[in-house]
Design a protein around this motif. Structure first.
Motif, PDB file in Angstrom:
ATOM      1  N   GLU A  27       0.869  -1.183   0.000  1.00 47.41           N
ATOM      2  CA  GLU A  27       0.000   0.000   0.000  1.00 47.41           C
ATOM      3  C   GLU A  27       0.906   1.234   0.000  1.00 47.41           C
ATOM      4  O   GLU A  27       1.379   1.660   1.049  1.00 47.41           O
ATOM      5  N   TYR A  75      -2.297   3.412  -5.587  1.00 48.71           N
ATOM      6  CA  TYR A  75      -2.492   2.785  -4.271  1.00 48.71           C
ATOM      7  C   TYR A  75      -1.449   1.689  -4.067  1.00 48.71           C
ATOM      8  O   TYR A  75      -0.508   1.852  -3.294  1.00 48.71           O
ATOM      9  N   CYS A 107      -7.760   6.028   0.858  1.00 48.11           N
ATOM     10  CA  CYS A 107      -6.846   6.384   1.956  1.00 48.11           C
ATOM     11  C   CYS A 107      -5.553   7.001   1.442  1.00 48.11           C
ATOM     12  O   CYS A 107      -5.029   7.953   2.018  1.00 48.11           O
ATOM     13  N   CYS A 108      -5.014   6.420   0.355  1.00 47.05           N
ATOM     14  CA  CYS A 108      -3.706   6.841  -0.133  1.00 47.05           C
ATOM     15  C   CYS A 108      -3.723   8.263  -0.696  1.00 47.05           C
ATOM     16  O   CYS A 108      -2.666   8.874  -0.841  1.00 47.05           O
ATOM     17  N   CYS A 140       0.274   5.269   1.749  1.00 42.06           N
ATOM     18  CA  CYS A 140       0.054   5.106   3.195  1.00 42.06           C
ATOM     19  C   CYS A 140       1.244   4.404   3.844  1.00 42.06           C
ATOM     20  O   CYS A 140       1.745   4.839   4.884  1.00 42.06           O
TER      21      CYS A 140
HETATM   22 ZN   LIG Z   1      -3.725   3.838   1.588  1.00 40.41          ZN
END
Ligand SMILES: [Zn+2]
Length: 618
Positions: free
Chosen positions: A346, A396, A415-416, A349
């Motif tokens: 990932e 990602y 999220c990233c 993140c």
């Molecule tokens: Zn992420």
């Protein structure tokens, strides 16, 4: 080290001032009073002290800054206004960020976690403001904080039946405390307190492990894990920045001691089967417990956990956690993953969490291997990530499969997209560090760092094409001569004979791979440091169970084979790969079948298929 109250803090601050007078420490002079005296041996420069010059790190910082500076306020605030019943103009953001649509059965992550990354976007902007001092950025932060505050009621009803309350609260918390810290936003801390007091009703009574969460499923979704164990990092920071005991109590409450930090501190590897990024991120909760409470146990947990990460979970790129999970050590799980998944690391993140913990452990230990690990992740993962697009399309996963490809993530604003702008701003505070007796040069990249000491001004300026060239030049500017030490990281792989020269003369001090070379001098304007690092080619196997699956590595760079299926080499032929076109970063190796195979670093790969690990003919 003991937790200290306001009175002992005043003493600590006074003694810091004393040290400053004796040793004339850069940047310490600008240190703000703190409730907690951070006695970490290496300190951070302010974001504004470091300038990145033309190069990939500067490019990523500017791309991220511009992306979020230009993102419409109304869109960013829309979900919060919708839940609050306020007028909510502007288009939906789309992807993870919207309120509805998520279905695990349909594998549809639209509306997965509404508004989740708002706080990270604000945090990224606040850190970018700290770097640039750009007024438009500060004004935007101000509008976003005010707008968010208008949607927040005393019960934070946004979180009623919300899938991952800790996850989103943690990010909001970070955005609010960063808006206060770096953009001096007048409302942010009050809003943070109101949010925190309200959100408690939606959180469990303690940090829950995944096993515990499985045993108490969320009523509205089968997606059970929340990341309560990452909360303490920002709560400790909120305490340090506000002085409010509320945050200290809450931070202690959410330390995942029983199932994570205690066993890690005792050397038990409890990483397997945990969610990868959030558990690396949790190391930063442990490090804040050390800073704030003086808890040696938590420092040990972070150090041990990081060592287990490196030794049992990491690829040659420095990436870890295929399918976002840690595996069981010793059974060949990393090698197996190459034929099982394309979602190998990932990237934004993971790199963000990795930078935070390596920077911190470097600050505590002055151990150069943490800098080595940081640059490994920098050059082989995040610098190869594609920039976030205007519509939220994001990079990602890095793909280390037998035959891999770079692809966009299927859902927008994941999220990233939140960690990337934070990380890119943090490049500034990761490149140079300060000590009581000088400056540490940690990353090699075109950049400068400046500081004042009394009435004198100093600057180091780095010029380099590293890692595509093995030479680094550091120029010193000084308004008057000054005695201090410039520490330069000599990576552990830089064998056999790294060379460091000052004003054209090879230094006689020890220049040991795997340590910082200490260059003590009365530095004067125009002095020059030159570093030349040997970058031998080496092979790194994916794990001991797959000794014939290897990555070709040169210095900090993994060279990936450009091919439509995983190529096979004779070991010696691979080690005799030659630089074909150094400008592009390509190398060429002759495969077992006699053909030329281009070997290329991740950063230079675009749409072409590649193999991170190749087969060695046994
Ligand atoms: Zn992420």
């Amino acid at each position: 080290m003991q937790p200290i109250n306001r009175r002992t803090f005043v003493k600590a601050a006074a003694s810091v001032a004393g040290v400053q007078a004796l040793n004339a420490i850069p940047a310490l002079a600008q240190m703000k009073p703190r409730l907690v005296a951070d006695s970490t041996p290496l300190g951070l420069f302010d974001y504004a002290n470091v300038e990145l010059h033309d190069g990939p790190m500067q490019r990523q910082f500017e791309e991220n800054h511009a992306r979020f500076l230009n993102l419409d306020d109304n869109r960013m605030l829309k979900v919060f206004r919708q839940v609050a019943g306020l007028p909510a103009p502007g288009e939906d953001m789309g992807g993870w960020y919207d309120l509805n649509g998520f279905s695990l059965e349909r594998n549809d992550f639209h509306g997965f976690i509404g508004g989740h990354a708002f706080g990270q976007y604000v945090s990224g902007l606040a850190r970018a403001y700290a770097v640039t001092g750009d007024e438009a950025t500060r004004q935007k932060i101000k509008r976003l904080i005010k707008g968010y505050g208008e949607t927040l009621d005393a019960k934070a009803k946004f979180f009623v039946d919300y899938r991952l309350p800790a996850y989103t609260y943690d990010k909001l918390s970070c955005g609010l405390i960063d808006a206060h810290e770096y953009a001096h936003d007048p409302l942010a801390l009050d809003i943070h307190e109101k949010l925190t007091r309200a959100v408690v009703a939606y959180l469990p009574e303690k940090a829950l492990s995944r096993a515990e969460q499985r045993s108490r499923p969320h009523k509205s979704t089968p997606y059970t894990w929340d990341e309560t164990y990452t909360l303490p990092e920002n709560l400790f920071l909120a305490y340090q920045r506000s002085g409010k005991p509320l945050y200290l109590d809450m931070a202690k409450k959410y330390m995942e001691d029983d199932t994570y930090f205690n066993p890690l501190a005792e050397g038990n590897n409890v990483l397997p089967f945990e969610h990868a990024y959030s558990h690396v991120n949790a190391f930063s909760s442990a490090r804040q417990a050390y800073i704030t409470l003086g808890s040696e146990k938590h420092l040990r947990a972070a150090k041990n956990g990081f060592e287990m990460l490196q030794k049992t979970q990491s690829f040659a790129t420095g990436g870890w956690g295929p399918n976002e999970a840690f595996g069981e050590p010793g059974v060949g799980q990393l090698g197996d993953s190459l034929s099982q998944t394309h979602t190998s690391f990932e990237t934004p993140c993971g790199a963000y969490g990795h930078f935070k913990i390596t920077r911190y452990l470097l600050r505590v230990t002055k151990d150069a291997r943490y800098g080595d690990s940081m640059e490994q992740v920098l050059y082989n993962t995040i610098l190869g990530a594609w920039p976030i697009q205007a519509d939220g399309t994001s990079f990602y996963y890095s793909d280390y499969a037998n035959t891999g490809k770079k692809v966009w993530y299927k859902d927008k604003w994941p999220c990233c997209s939140g960690t990337f702008p934070q990380l890119a701003a943090d490049y500034h505070v990761s490149t140079y560090l300060r000590s009581h007796d000088g400056v540490y040069v940690n990353l090699f990249t075109p950049s400068s760092v400046h500081w004042t000491d009394g009435g004198s001004k100093f600057q180091l300026t780095q010029t380099t094409r590293y890692p595509f060239d093995n030479k680094i030049e550091i120029q010193i500017s000084a308004s008057q001569p000054h005695e201090h030490t410039v520490y330069v990281r000599i990576p552990a792989w830089a064998t056999p004979d790294p060379v460091v020269m000052v004003n054209g003369r090879t230094v006689t001090t020890q220049v040991e791979p795997g340590s910082f070379a200490a260059l003590h001098n009365t530095w004067k304007d125009g002095d020059r440091i030159q570093v030349e690092l040997p970058m031998p080619l080496r092979l790194e196997m994916v794990d001991a169970n797959h000794p014939n699956l290897v990555a070709l590595v040169q210095g900090p760079l993994v060279l990936m084979a450009i091919a439509d299926s995983r190529p096979t080499f004779d070991r010696q032929a691979l080690l005799q790969a030659r630089a074909a076109n150094n400008e592009r970063g390509d190398w060429t190796a002759i495969s077992a079948s006699g053909g030329d195979v281009a070997m290329r670093p991740f950063k230079k790969i675009d749409k072409e298929s590649y193999s991170t690990y190749v087969q060695i003919r046994s």
